[in-house]
Design a protein around this motif. Structure first.
Motif, PDB file in Angstrom:
ATOM      1  N   ARG A 118      26.680  38.007  27.801  1.00 10.56           N
ATOM      2  CA  ARG A 118      26.618  37.094  29.006  1.00 10.56           C
ATOM      3  C   ARG A 118      27.765  37.838  30.057  1.00 10.56           C
ATOM      4  O   ARG A 118      27.974  37.418  31.243  1.00 10.56           O
ATOM      5  N   ALA A 119      28.507  38.786  29.724  1.00 14.08           N
ATOM      6  CA  ALA A 119      29.000  39.784  30.628  1.00 14.08           C
ATOM      7  C   ALA A 119      28.247  40.410  31.551  1.00 14.08           C
ATOM      8  O   ALA A 119      27.439  41.211  31.225  1.00 14.08           O
ATOM      9  N   GLU A 120      28.772  40.412  32.907  1.00 19.80           N
ATOM     10  CA  GLU A 120      27.854  41.083  33.719  1.00 19.80           C
ATOM     11  C   GLU A 120      28.816  41.592  34.970  1.00 19.80           C
ATOM     12  O   GLU A 120      29.713  40.939  35.472  1.00 19.80           O
ATOM     13  N   PHE A 121      28.311  42.786  35.502  1.00 15.68           N
ATOM     14  CA  PHE A 121      29.075  43.268  36.768  1.00 15.68           C
ATOM     15  C   PHE A 121      28.092  44.096  37.641  1.00 15.68           C
ATOM     16  O   PHE A 121      27.140  44.535  36.847  1.00 15.68           O
ATOM     17  N   SER A 122      28.353  44.119  38.659  1.00 14.06           N
ATOM     18  CA  SER A 122      27.573  44.946  39.606  1.00 14.06           C
ATOM     19  C   SER A 122      28.418  45.870  40.419  1.00 14.06           C
ATOM     20  O   SER A 122      29.499  45.502  40.763  1.00 14.06           O
ATOM     21  N   LEU A 123      27.943  47.062  40.724  1.00 16.71           N
ATOM     22  CA  LEU A 123      28.549  48.104  41.433  1.00 16.71           C
ATOM     23  C   LEU A 123      27.806  48.474  42.662  1.00 16.71           C
ATOM     24  O   LEU A 123      26.773  48.659  42.626  1.00 16.71           O
ATOM     25  N   PRO A 124      28.440  48.735  43.921  1.00 16.33           N
ATOM     26  CA  PRO A 124      27.695  48.741  44.931  1.00 16.33           C
ATOM     27  C   PRO A 124      26.987  50.091  44.894  1.00 16.33           C
ATOM     28  O   PRO A 124      27.452  51.165  44.111  1.00 16.33           O
TER      29      PRO A 124
ATOM     30  N   LEU B  99      38.924  43.778  37.856  1.00 22.64           N
ATOM     31  CA  LEU B  99      38.605  45.083  38.214  1.00 22.64           C
ATOM     32  C   LEU B  99      37.909  45.063  39.566  1.00 22.64           C
ATOM     33  O   LEU B  99      38.075  46.166  40.286  1.00 22.64           O
ATOM     34  N   PHE B 100      37.141  44.032  39.672  1.00 25.55           N
ATOM     35  CA  PHE B 100      36.343  44.107  40.993  1.00 25.55           C
ATOM     36  C   PHE B 100      36.734  43.608  42.137  1.00 25.55           C
ATOM     37  O   PHE B 100      36.144  43.498  43.050  1.00 25.55           O
TER      38      PHE B 100
ATOM     39  N   ARG C 296      38.446  42.204  33.103  1.00 23.66           N
ATOM     40  CA  ARG C 296      37.256  42.806  33.667  1.00 23.66           C
ATOM     41  C   ARG C 296      36.992  42.561  34.931  1.00 23.66           C
ATOM     42  O   ARG C 296      36.590  43.220  35.925  1.00 23.66           O
TER      43      ARG C 296
ATOM     44  N   GLY D 258      31.830  42.452  46.289  1.00 27.72           N
ATOM     45  CA  GLY D 258      30.835  43.538  46.567  1.00 27.72           C
ATOM     46  C   GLY D 258      31.288  44.688  46.801  1.00 27.72           C
ATOM     47  O   GLY D 258      30.728  45.747  46.647  1.00 27.72           O
ATOM     48  N   GLN D 259      32.461  44.798  47.479  1.00 29.86           N
ATOM     49  CA  GLN D 259      32.874  46.142  47.994  1.00 29.86           C
ATOM     50  C   GLN D 259      33.334  46.915  46.914  1.00 29.86           C
ATOM     51  O   GLN D 259      32.849  48.125  47.031  1.00 29.86           O
ATOM     52  N   ILE D 260      34.125  46.530  46.090  1.00 32.53           N
ATOM     53  CA  ILE D 260      34.294  47.182  44.912  1.00 32.53           C
ATOM     54  C   ILE D 260      32.998  47.234  43.939  1.00 32.53           C
ATOM     55  O   ILE D 260      32.786  47.962  43.094  1.00 32.53           O
ATOM     56  N   GLY D 261      32.901  45.836  43.748  1.00 32.15           N
ATOM     57  CA  GLY D 261      31.702  45.577  42.834  1.00 32.15           C
ATOM     58  C   GLY D 261      31.884  43.952  42.712  1.00 32.15           C
ATOM     59  O   GLY D 261      32.578  43.147  43.412  1.00 32.15           O
ATOM     60  N   LYS D 262      30.963  43.513  41.881  1.00 35.76           N
ATOM     61  CA  LYS D 262      31.183  42.090  41.477  1.00 35.76           C
ATOM     62  C   LYS D 262      31.114  42.089  39.736  1.00 35.76           C
ATOM     63  O   LYS D 262      30.388  42.797  39.225  1.00 35.76           O
ATOM     64  N   GLY D 263      31.897  40.661  39.420  1.00 31.51           N
ATOM     65  CA  GLY D 263      31.969  40.587  37.736  1.00 31.51           C
ATOM     66  C   GLY D 263      31.753  39.326  37.475  1.00 31.51           C
ATOM     67  O   GLY D 263      32.259  38.375  38.256  1.00 31.51           O
ATOM     68  N   SER D 264      31.068  39.021  36.283  1.00 34.87           N
ATOM     69  CA  SER D 264      31.243  37.767  35.914  1.00 34.87           C
ATOM     70  C   SER D 264      30.902  37.720  34.404  1.00 34.87           C
ATOM     71  O   SER D 264      30.516  38.531  33.860  1.00 34.87           O
ATOM     72  N   ASP D 265      31.091  36.495  34.058  1.00 34.04           N
ATOM     73  CA  ASP D 265      31.067  36.497  32.507  1.00 34.04           C
ATOM     74  C   ASP D 265      31.147  34.702  32.122  1.00 34.04           C
ATOM     75  O   ASP D 265      31.403  34.000  32.825  1.00 34.04           O
ATOM     76  N   VAL D 266      30.539  34.684  30.791  1.00 35.13           N
ATOM     77  CA  VAL D 266      30.518  33.128  30.625  1.00 35.13           C
ATOM     78  C   VAL D 266      31.022  33.092  29.108  1.00 35.13           C
ATOM     79  O   VAL D 266      30.642  33.783  28.304  1.00 35.13           O
TER      80      VAL D 266
END
Lengths: 369, 369
Positions: free
Chosen positions: B105-111, A274-275, A271, A298-306
């Motif tokens: 806890r999964a997170e993502f952000s899109l522009p 993808l960003f 996942r 951030g241009q495509i997006g940003k993702g994170s998980d724990v």
């Protein structure tokens, strides 16, 4: 040649033979699949080659009414036998102009190819021992993704099979990472350490045709062969004078290890990837009880998980990876949990199955990537 | 905008919206998927358009904490929401620079995209009646294969929807063949015969998003709309002054009919087609109790099969077909058996489902083909 065989068995065998047909139209004769029913036998041997790889499988016939040979256009044969109804036997009769297949009321014929021009396939090499065919296939499939798709350096497109005592280690590298997978084999006699190198993709594909059970390994200067359950495959070896010194990297003692659920980590890694654009990294921060994974500027997006983990390091550590390299490693792990061994952020790190059969060493990207 | 929705529902809805995103990069704003949570509502409307087609779906929110709008990069959003764990709600919060999705806890952000530039979607047209959405989707999918993939003649790339009494007939043609599929609809009021034409592939694709149940049909000069189960789609109509006279062909009385098992005939037709080159025909010979099917001149191979049938003709008749045309027709038949109506070898023939809901008229090839 006039024989009768079971349609499903025929279709499976032809599909394996068709999988080695060369893609290029350069050698018309190699687009053929060869049938041979020997005099006095109740079986037919079906074979194909692209000159580097050869496969042959012997399957029982319901009847061998007339022994003989035939060379048949491989691709259309493969498509056609797939569609035959499974209820009846297929009768195959090679005539002077065409070979006819008859299955119930369904019938088709294929034009004759010049069977005399089909190259003699290499004989299996001298047997040096035996191996579980499925286990070897899995080990090769685990390390093949760490090789390069295209490279002019032979070392980066081969899988190395290293025979040491009763351990057979498969190795793949594209210079950025090294994957190894260990399985056991039974040497015919105690011998010196030896190794063979074969094209990764071809080796992986031909091994897919082997069923469970032991297969004999043959090996000589130029050829690796595998024989088991009525099937034989050979693959031309690639001469590599000096393989990368993977033992050095693989014997690093990692002071700190993290361990996490493989499926969760893989899902998160995919996942987050993808960003990221092609040049961006994903990062893993290992802490006491969790792996923080993230990517994207951030241009495509940003993702994170724990992801929950156990980590025995003294302090949190962040590693950066090329996204595909991380996903390749976790995908190849065959155990429920994955282990990550670390030294320092810019030192090699290891991803491994919990049984340590599979190990993947790679260099994290620099912090400024 | 700040909302919370169920991940699976979100993923399904976004996937439908993403299916209409234009392939060309020409209109960046149209690559967005639009979210709108109205003030005082407990739902969000998700929409997308490529200017010819628009889709919008309203789904329940667990919470609308803050009403508002957001425009999000459609393709990456679609890939990302597919991978979210299904166990928890997804919180979506549109900020000034980015929109954040959080699921466990999964997170993502899109522009952020410029939501103010997103075009206003057309309102559904005046309701003229209602139809079973799945039944309409199936009828359109049956006739779309008979239209041309590419043609500069609009008539050959559209599906015609002809409304007559309580019968809704879908029609597709590429001039070589005409397929019709009849379904019923419930007109809002008795009206004159009317017809609408929409691009076959777009219409088929947008209809895939509708669930079982009745949908309202809206129709005006320029637009067809469909509304049901929280979803609305509109598609721009294509003006066609004079559609081909399909009623004439479809009302031919066929003196002789053959009837055979659909699956057997389709399997045989596909196998036989393997042996034909682009310009070669497959032939069907209809006899008293069997259809003989064959094809191929021998260069690739030759195939034949015999399928049980009932045929009420006086004597055997042979028809020749372009292989794909025959397979298209039999594939679209939804009943267990297929009927073939014939006049003479070089006169139009009809392939139909046994309930005659689906009918496919085509001209057999000449004997010298």
């Amino acid at each position: 040649m006039k024989i009768s065989v079971e349609p499903k068995l025929l279709a499976d065998t032809v599909a394996w033979a068709a999988s080695v047909l060369p893609n290029q139209a350069g050698h018309p004769i190699l687009s053929g699949i060869h049938f041979e029913a020997a005099d006095g036998s109740d079986a037919v041997t079906i074979s194909a080659t692209d000159n580097d790889v050869s496969v042959r499988a012997t399957i029982a016939c319901n009847e061998v009414a007339e022994p003989g040979r035939a060379l048949l256009p491989g691709r259309v044969l493969n498509e056609a036998v797939k569609t035959l109804p499974g209820r009846r036997y297929v009768s195959i009769a090679a005539g002077e102009r065409e070979t006819t297949f008859q299955c119930g009321r369904a019938e088709f014929s294929l034009p004759i190819m010049a069977v005399k021009d089909f190259p003699a396939l290499p004989e299996p090499a001298t047997t040096v021992g035996s191996v579980g065919a499925k286990e070897l296939a899995e080990a090769v499939a685990q390390v093949a993704p760490a090789t390069a798709h295209h490279s002019s350096t032979p070392m980066y497109v081969v899988v190395r099979l290293a025979f040491e005592g009763e351990i057979l280690t498969c190795v793949g590298t594209d210079s950025y990472r090294i994957a190894t997978s260990r399985t056991t084999w039974t040497p015919a006699r105690p011998g010196p350490v030896t190794a063979a190198h074969a094209a990764a993709v071809s080796l992986r594909d031909l091994l897919r045709g082997f069923a469970d059970g032991e297969a004999a390994i043959g090996l000589n200067e130029s050829l690796l062969s595998l024989t088991g359950d009525g099937r034989t495959a050979t693959i031309r070896l690639i001469a590599i004078e000096q393989y990368i010194n993977y033992q050095g990297g693989m014997s690093i003692t990692f002071p700190s290890w993290a361990e996490a659920d493989r499926a969760d980590l893989l899902e998160a890694a995919k996942r987050v990837a993808l960003f990221t654009s092609k040049d961006e990294a994903v990062y893993l921060t290992l802490t006491d009880d969790a792996i923080h994974i993230g990517g994207g500027t951030g241009q495509i997006g940003k993702g994170s998980d724990v992801i929950d983990c156990r980590f025995d390091g003294d302090e949190a550590m962040t590693l950066k990876f090329q996204p595909q390299f991380l996903a390749d490693a976790i995908s190849a792990v065959h155990t429920d949990r994955v282990r990550i061994g670390v030294l320092a952020p810019h030192r090699p790190c290891l991803l491994a199955s919990t049984d340590e059969q599979y190990r993947y060493l790679c260099m994290p990207l620099r912090a400024d990537s």
